[in-house]
Scaffold this active site. Structure first.
Site, PDB file in Angstrom:
ATOM      1  N   TYR A 234     -37.052  16.600   3.708  1.00 29.48           N
ATOM      2  CA  TYR A 234     -36.777  16.378   5.162  1.00 29.48           C
ATOM      3  C   TYR A 234     -36.727  17.660   5.806  1.00 29.48           C
ATOM      4  O   TYR A 234     -36.541  17.377   7.013  1.00 29.48           O
ATOM      5  CB  TYR A 234     -36.437  15.023   5.631  1.00 29.48           C
TER       6      TYR A 234
ATOM      7  N   HIS B 261     -31.278   8.093  -2.955  1.00 28.50           N
ATOM      8  CA  HIS B 261     -31.931   9.403  -3.259  1.00 28.50           C
ATOM      9  C   HIS B 261     -30.736   9.676  -4.649  1.00 28.50           C
ATOM     10  O   HIS B 261     -29.620   9.817  -4.327  1.00 28.50           O
ATOM     11  CB  HIS B 261     -32.172   9.782  -2.955  1.00 28.50           C
TER      12      HIS B 261
ATOM     13  N   ARG C  85     -38.342   1.475   1.516  1.00 28.43           N
ATOM     14  CA  ARG C  85     -39.316   0.856   0.569  1.00 28.43           C
ATOM     15  C   ARG C  85     -39.970  -0.143   1.278  1.00 28.43           C
ATOM     16  O   ARG C  85     -38.750  -1.233   0.796  1.00 28.43           O
ATOM     17  CB  ARG C  85     -39.537   0.975  -0.678  1.00 28.43           C
TER      18      ARG C  85
ATOM     19  N   ARG D  43     -40.378   5.154   6.322  1.00 27.19           N
ATOM     20  CA  ARG D  43     -38.589   5.660   5.930  1.00 27.19           C
ATOM     21  C   ARG D  43     -38.859   7.501   6.036  1.00 27.19           C
ATOM     22  O   ARG D  43     -37.352   7.899   6.112  1.00 27.19           O
ATOM     23  CB  ARG D  43     -38.962   5.390   4.360  1.00 27.19           C
TER      24      ARG D  43
END
Length: 319
Positions: A303, A294, A138, A271
């Protein structure tokens, strides 16, 4: 408010820092606590409880049409306030109308698009964007890296106090080894020669600054991407902070325009692209989950839908 009791904001700030939450979490929590108080006509939270919290969360979903994640963030802030700050647990807040605002699929880039953007950035911003794409960081995590967080021998980046105040490790991309070593050598040389940039210590986590006040002058604690200007920390000391997040975001937005990429792309898009590229190349989704940090696999599974792989390999009868 009881007599001689600190202001609520000071109480919230103190508890958050004792628990080593990030500055962004502190700002976010205070935003929602203040919003809640204003919604309830400036009543002190001690005079309110589960019923008022229920009203507020329902209003956010029905009238403000916020996303489910935003409603959950507001709830987390208020639970924190009552449980940790006021020591007055809310208990069951009853049925809350949940936000039904659909979650959008993230925008992703192709590898060529990502590199086209990165190659249009200045030297420091190019290194930061390369870490966003190559390590799945991030923007806050990249800007907050310190020299000690890079392990060149193991080719690992350690992310300290990531989202949710969690530490994790991720990849240190091979193409970045030489540029980052050169970057650190420049910092080391200036540090040894006591360049004016090192007249003041770097900012440190709240608890560490009190326990080891001289750590901010050591090489390993130096920011990998320091701010060009000095500022003051939470204790009022003059310090050097890391590169400001908004300056990188602005540079990336400009690079996206220059590259002529017709997508709403920004720092976080790198990301997303990191995750999709790994999955596309056959990386196990659990590994991608760990690299991204996560806590819930369902967050990572978004994704697979971006890639059109959300149907367990089922093929259309058309072919």
């Amino acid at each position: 408010m009881q007599k001689n009791e600190p202001r609520l904001r000071d109480q919230v700030r103190a508890v958050i820092r004792v628990n080593r939450y990030s500055i962004r979490t502190e700002k976010s929590y205070w935003y929602w606590i203040r919003f809640f108080i204003r919604f309830q006509n400036m009543k002190h939270p001690r005079e309110m409880g589960a019923r008022e919290v229920n009203e507020f969360l329902t209003w956010l979903a029905v009238r403000r049409n916020v996303a489910a994640a935003t409603q959950a963030q507001a709830l987390n802030a208020l639970v924190f306030q009552y449980d940790k700050v006021l020591d007055k647990p809310m208990g069951d807040i009853g049925e809350v109308i949940r936000s039904k605002k659909p979650r959008k699929l993230p925008v992703v880039l192709t590898h060529d698009e990502a590199m086209a953007i990165i190659n249009r950035l200045g030297e420091t911003d190019r290194l930061i964007a390369s870490l966003l794409y190559g390590a799945g960081l991030r923007i806050t995590e990249a800007c907050r890296l310190r020299i000690k967080d890079l392990d060149f021998q193991q080719q690992v980046v350690t992310v300290r106090d990531g989202k949710g105040a969690k530490d994790r490790t991720t990849l240190l991309p091979a193409p970045l080894l030489a540029p980052l070593q050169c970057h650190i050598d420049t910092i080391r040389k200036a540090w040894r020669e006591q360049d004016k940039a090192f007249l003041h210590p770097v900012s440190l986590p709240f608890a560490l600054a009190r326990k080891y006040p001289n750590a901010g002058r050591t090489l390993e604690w130096q920011w990998l991407f320091p701010s060009p200007s000095i500022s003051t920390d939470n204790l009022g000391n003059v310090v050097r902070h890391h590169r400001h997040i908004t300056s990188v975001q602005k540079a990336v937005r400009n690079a996206v325009k220059q590259a002529g990429i017709g997508k709403q792309a920004g720092c976080h898009t790198f990301r997303h692209t990191f995750a999709t590229e790994l999955l596309k190349r056959g990386t196990d989704i659990r590994t991608v989950q760990d690299l991204l940090g996560h806590s819930d696999l369902r967050t990572t599974q978004i994704y697979t839908h971006v890639l059109g792989q959300g149907f367990a390999g089922v093929r259309s009868p058309l072919g």
